[in-house]
Design a protein around this motif. Structure first.
Motif, short mmCIF file in Angstrom:
data_model
loop_
_atom_site.label_atom_id
_atom_site.label_comp_id
_atom_site.label_asym_id
_atom_site.label_seq_id
_atom_site.Cartn_x
_atom_site.Cartn_y
_atom_site.Cartn_z
N ARG A 1 -6.13 12.87 -2.28
CA ARG A 1 -4.95 13.16 -1.45
C ARG A 1 -5.28 14.10 -0.30
O ARG A 1 -4.45 14.94 0.05
CB ARG A 1 -3.83 13.79 -2.29
N GLN A 2 -6.50 13.95 0.26
CA GLN A 2 -6.87 14.86 1.34
C GLN A 2 -6.00 14.68 2.58
O GLN A 2 -5.87 15.61 3.39
CB GLN A 2 -8.36 14.74 1.67
N ALA A 3 -5.43 13.50 2.76
CA ALA A 3 -4.42 13.32 3.80
C ALA A 3 -3.08 13.52 3.10
O ALA A 3 -2.68 12.71 2.30
CB ALA A 3 -4.51 11.91 4.38
N ARG B 1 0.64 16.34 2.34
CA ARG B 1 1.67 17.28 2.80
C ARG B 1 1.21 18.70 3.05
O ARG B 1 1.90 19.47 3.69
CB ARG B 1 2.83 17.27 1.81
N PHE C 1 0.23 16.29 9.10
CA PHE C 1 0.75 15.18 8.28
C PHE C 1 2.28 15.27 8.21
O PHE C 1 2.99 14.28 8.38
CB PHE C 1 0.13 15.22 6.88
N ARG D 1 5.18 12.59 9.07
CA ARG D 1 6.18 12.20 8.06
C ARG D 1 7.61 12.54 8.47
O ARG D 1 8.55 11.92 7.99
CB ARG D 1 5.83 12.86 6.72
N PHE E 1 7.55 7.26 4.20
CA PHE E 1 6.23 7.14 3.58
C PHE E 1 5.63 5.74 3.69
O PHE E 1 4.50 5.57 4.16
CB PHE E 1 6.32 7.58 2.10
N ILE F 1 -10.69 8.67 2.96
CA ILE F 1 -10.08 7.67 2.07
C ILE F 1 -8.88 7.11 2.80
O ILE F 1 -8.08 7.88 3.37
CB ILE F 1 -9.73 8.26 0.68
N SER G 1 -2.86 5.19 1.99
CA SER G 1 -2.04 4.11 1.45
C SER G 1 -1.44 4.63 0.15
O SER G 1 -1.37 5.84 -0.05
CB SER G 1 -2.91 2.87 1.19
N ASP G 2 -1.05 3.74 -0.74
CA ASP G 2 -0.56 4.17 -2.05
C ASP G 2 -0.88 3.10 -3.07
O ASP G 2 -0.97 1.92 -2.72
CB ASP G 2 0.95 4.43 -2.03
N PHE H 1 -7.95 4.03 -9.47
CA PHE H 1 -7.22 5.15 -10.07
C PHE H 1 -6.50 4.72 -11.35
O PHE H 1 -5.48 4.03 -11.28
CB PHE H 1 -6.14 5.66 -9.11
N SER I 1 -4.57 6.56 -13.26
CA SER I 1 -3.93 7.88 -13.30
C SER I 1 -3.17 8.13 -14.60
O SER I 1 -2.88 9.27 -14.94
CB SER I 1 -2.97 8.03 -12.13
N HIS J 1 -7.76 16.38 -9.69
CA HIS J 1 -6.64 15.47 -9.40
C HIS J 1 -6.23 15.77 -7.96
O HIS J 1 -6.87 16.58 -7.30
CB HIS J 1 -5.48 15.68 -10.39
O1 CP3 Z 1 -6.23 10.60 -1.08
C1 CP3 Z 1 -5.77 10.31 0.03
O2 CP3 Z 1 -5.74 11.10 1.01
C2 CP3 Z 1 -5.26 8.90 0.24
C3 CP3 Z 1 -3.89 8.75 -0.01
C4 CP3 Z 1 -3.29 8.52 -1.37
C5 CP3 Z 1 -1.90 8.66 -1.55
N1 CP3 Z 1 -1.58 8.18 -2.77
C6 CP3 Z 1 -0.98 9.18 -0.54
C7 CP3 Z 1 0.25 9.82 -0.99
C8 CP3 Z 1 -3.83 8.04 -2.56
C9 CP3 Z 1 -5.28 7.81 -2.94
C10 CP3 Z 1 -2.73 7.82 -3.43
C11 CP3 Z 1 -2.86 7.22 -4.77
C12 CP3 Z 1 -1.75 7.37 -5.72
N2 CP3 Z 1 -0.42 7.20 -5.50
C13 CP3 Z 1 -1.94 7.62 -7.09
C14 CP3 Z 1 -3.27 7.78 -7.75
C15 CP3 Z 1 -3.74 9.18 -7.64
C16 CP3 Z 1 -3.06 10.12 -8.57
O3 CP3 Z 1 -2.33 10.97 -8.05
O4 CP3 Z 1 -3.23 9.99 -9.78
C17 CP3 Z 1 -0.67 7.67 -7.68
C18 CP3 Z 1 -0.37 7.95 -9.14
C19 CP3 Z 1 0.27 7.38 -6.67
C20 CP3 Z 1 1.74 7.28 -6.81
C21 CP3 Z 1 2.34 8.39 -6.05
N3 CP3 Z 1 2.52 8.35 -4.68
C22 CP3 Z 1 2.73 9.67 -6.51
C23 CP3 Z 1 2.71 10.13 -7.94
C24 CP3 Z 1 3.14 10.40 -5.40
C25 CP3 Z 1 3.57 11.84 -5.35
C26 CP3 Z 1 5.02 12.03 -5.31
C27 CP3 Z 1 5.37 13.45 -4.94
O5 CP3 Z 1 6.45 13.60 -4.38
O6 CP3 Z 1 4.59 14.38 -5.22
C28 CP3 Z 1 3.00 9.57 -4.28
C29 CP3 Z 1 3.33 9.92 -2.90
C30 CP3 Z 1 2.18 10.16 -2.02
N4 CP3 Z 1 1.10 9.34 -1.94
C31 CP3 Z 1 2.05 11.22 -1.09
C32 CP3 Z 1 0.84 11.01 -0.43
C33 CP3 Z 1 0.27 11.81 0.68
C34 CP3 Z 1 3.07 12.32 -0.82
C35 CP3 Z 1 4.38 11.78 -0.47
C36 CP3 Z 1 4.93 12.05 0.90
O7 CP3 Z 1 4.22 12.10 1.93
O8 CP3 Z 1 6.16 12.17 0.95
#
Ligand code: CP3
Length: 356
Positions: A32-34, A36, A41, A45, A50, A77, A80-81, A211, A213, A335
């Motif tokens: 999640r280096q890219a 909030r 970012f 947003r 999203f 990376i 995406s999601d 992943f 997860s 994580h």
């Molecule tokens: O790593 C990166 O920089 C690439 C981006 C990335 C995101 N999601 C962006 C994101 C990656 C690799 C993911 C994968 C992802 N998404 C996983 C596997 C990794 C893990 O955390 O175990 C999972 C389970 C998801 C599903 C998901 N999407 C969750 C649980 C959340 C968080 C919700 C929250 O509010 O905390 C997201 C949202 C999400 N995906 C954000 C980002 C930057 C934040 C949401 C936003 O911008 O509003």
């Protein structure tokens, strides 16, 4: 098919570490280096929701590059999601602020499987491929680009549970109540994942992370039957399909978050993935002892350790590298990074890794 022409890669530390070649410095990237914690970012947003960012290649590319511009990272990376696959299979997924991803109409029981569609990945998820190709060009070879997917069990559990959960009981219930339909669903998802990963490599992804997860909800028996089986099929078939298309193979990382040490050992020793990602609960020394010298390990600083002082972050980070050892190792958090981590702490983490 012919491979696309991209600018030559200048930093191959990550690829070398993944393949077990000797390296001058430990590579580091952050899950999640890219995200909030970066004001740039938040700025994007504030104007786009999203999934619009995910679906618009120029925006996905922009936020993918944000951390690369700021920090001395060794990989990017693609933004995406994992939930774009359930969307492509016909389910609605929305990002609810404060709640995370939510499926308003999850799969209730196996009669709901008829609601799923078989996507045409090259068409329905083309926006991800386009974002990857654009980002490969814009990176100008600075660092490699990682593609990714959610693993079948993690996606199945979201599709049934309808969102995050501390117990995942609705999803786990299926494994005991409807084992055959659970396998049917996992196989449908696996088929999509294979097409999706091959498409990402065609588009320019240089490494792939899967992943899992929700590994923490599976005991050894469930992990073997419902996670490992499909993780192996994904790795085998992606490599086979790339070979058939004359596209060079790319290293693959499995990240089974929360899986037991027995499950991790089984996955490591199966040699299906070049890299095993570890969450922060796994002890690096024990991991090396049990998983052997033939797999690259990735991880695993507690994301909450980044709340400590900068000096303590550097000390803990250096200690982590010493415990894993510098060969066959990729530094990362255990994580995803949390949204309120200070930028200076992220810089301290990277500095700590590169100072060993
Ligand atoms: O790593 C990166 O920089 C690439 C981006 C990335 C995101 N999601 C962006 C994101 C990656 C690799 C993911 C994968 C992802 N998404 C996983 C596997 C990794 C893990 O955390 O175990 C999972 C389970 C998801 C599903 C998901 N999407 C969750 C649980 C959340 C968080 C919700 C929250 O509010 O905390 C997201 C949202 C999400 N995906 C954000 C980002 C930057 C934040 C949401 C936003 O911008 O509003």
């Amino acid at each position: 098919m012919t491979q696309m022409e991209f600018p030559p890669l200048k930093n191959d530390l990550l690829l070398k570490a993944a393949k077990g070649e000797s390296i001058e410095q430990v590579p580091v990237w952050i899950m999640r280096q890219a995200g909030r914690y970066l004001p740039e970012f938040q700025e994007v947003r504030s104007k786009h929701d999203f999934f619009s960012v995910c679906q618009t290649p120029a925006l996905a590319c922009e936020v993918t590059l944000q951390p690369i511009k700021r920090f001395d990272l060794d990989a990017s990376i693609i933004f995406s999601d994992i939930l774009v696959i359930p969307q492509a299979m016909g389910l609605t997924v929305v990002m609810v602020p404060g709640m995370g991803p939510t499926l308003p109409k999850p799969l209730k029981d196996p009669t709901d499987l008829v609601r799923l569609v078989k996507p045409n990945v090259e068409k329905d998820l083309k926006y991800v491929g386009d974002a990857i190709t654009l980002t490969r060009h814009k990176l100008e070879g600075k660092v490699p680009l990682i593609g990714f997917t959610g693993a079948p069990w993690t996606l199945m559990s979201y599709m049934i549970q309808g969102g995050g959960s501390s117990t995942m009981t609705k999803a786990r219930q299926w494994l005991y109540k409807y084992p055959e339909d659970s396998h049917k669903l996992l196989q449908l998802i696996t088929n999509v994942i294979i097409d999706y990963l091959v498409m990402q490599v065609k588009a320019g992804a240089q490494l792939l992370q899967v992943f899992e997860s929700h590994g923490d909800f599976l005991n050894d028996e469930l992990f073997e039957n419902y996670s490992f089986k499909y993780l192996k099929e994904i790795s085998d078939k992606v490599r086979q399909r790339l070979k058939e298309k004359n596209i060079p193979e790319v290293p693959m990382i499995a990240f089974p978050k929360g899986a037991t040490m027995n499950s991790l050992e089984m996955l490591a020793k199966s040699k299906t993935y070049e890299v095993l990602g570890l969450d922060w609960t796994v002890d690096p020394i024990e991991a090396r002892k049990r998983f052997g010298p033939e797999i690259t390990l990735q991880g695993n600083l507690d994301p909450c350790a980044l709340y400590a002082s900068e000096q303590e972050i550097i000390d803990r980070t250096r200690d982590m590298v010493m415990k894993f050892g510098k060969s066959r190792y990729i530094a990362n958090l255990g994580h995803g990074i949390l949204p309120d981590i200070p930028i200076t702490s992220v810089a301290a983490f990277i500095k700590g890794i590169h100072s060993v």
